[in-house]
Design an enzyme around this catalytic site. Structure first.
Site, short mmCIF file in Angstrom:
data_model
loop_
_atom_site.label_atom_id
_atom_site.label_comp_id
_atom_site.label_asym_id
_atom_site.label_seq_id
_atom_site.Cartn_x
_atom_site.Cartn_y
_atom_site.Cartn_z
N SER A 17 17.65 -5.48 -10.06
CA SER A 17 16.69 -4.47 -9.63
C SER A 17 17.42 -3.40 -8.81
CB SER A 17 15.56 -5.10 -8.83
OG SER A 17 16.06 -5.82 -7.74
N CYS A 18 16.71 -2.32 -8.56
CA CYS A 18 17.24 -1.16 -7.86
C CYS A 18 17.96 -1.60 -6.58
CB CYS A 18 16.09 -0.21 -7.53
SG CYS A 18 16.61 1.30 -6.75
N PRO A 19 19.13 -1.09 -6.31
CA PRO A 19 19.86 -0.01 -6.99
C PRO A 19 20.93 -0.50 -7.97
CG PRO A 19 20.92 -0.40 -4.90
CD PRO A 19 19.77 -1.41 -5.02
N ASP A 44 14.46 -3.64 -15.37
CA ASP A 44 13.77 -2.99 -14.27
C ASP A 44 13.18 -1.67 -14.76
OD1 ASP A 44 12.88 -1.92 -11.89
OD2 ASP A 44 14.87 -1.63 -11.03
N ASP A 50 15.58 6.02 -12.25
CA ASP A 50 16.79 5.92 -11.42
C ASP A 50 18.02 6.42 -12.17
OD1 ASP A 50 15.23 4.81 -9.45
OD2 ASP A 50 15.90 2.75 -9.79
#
Length: 81
Positions: A17-19, A44, A50
């Protein structure tokens, strides 16, 4: 494998997941030569915006395409320099 692009390398960041999808994409793209295409596979949903935002704000990369499939998001990024 996509027939639209000549993929130099595939980066699997499924489950991250982010980042992390962006961080790992940047690391992988740094290892490619100019003109080569990186395929990124992510789960994600935030990776869509992103990676788009990262590519738009980063010199030397071009986001060619993004595809939303069954629970997998595919991103195609070309190193331009």
């Amino acid at each position: 494998m996509s027939s639209k692009y000549d993929i130099a390398e595939t980066l699997d960041v499924k489950g991250a997941s982010c980042p992390m999808p962006v961080v790992k994409t940047k690391t992988a793209i740094d290892d490619l030569g100019a003109g080569e295409v990186l395929e990124v596979l992510a789960t994600d949903s935030g990776s869509m915006s992103d990676i788009d935002g990262w590519a738009s704000g980063t010199d030397g990369v071009e986001l060619l395409d993004q595809e939303e499939g069954d629970d997998v998001y595919k991103h195609y990024v070309r190193k331009t320099e």
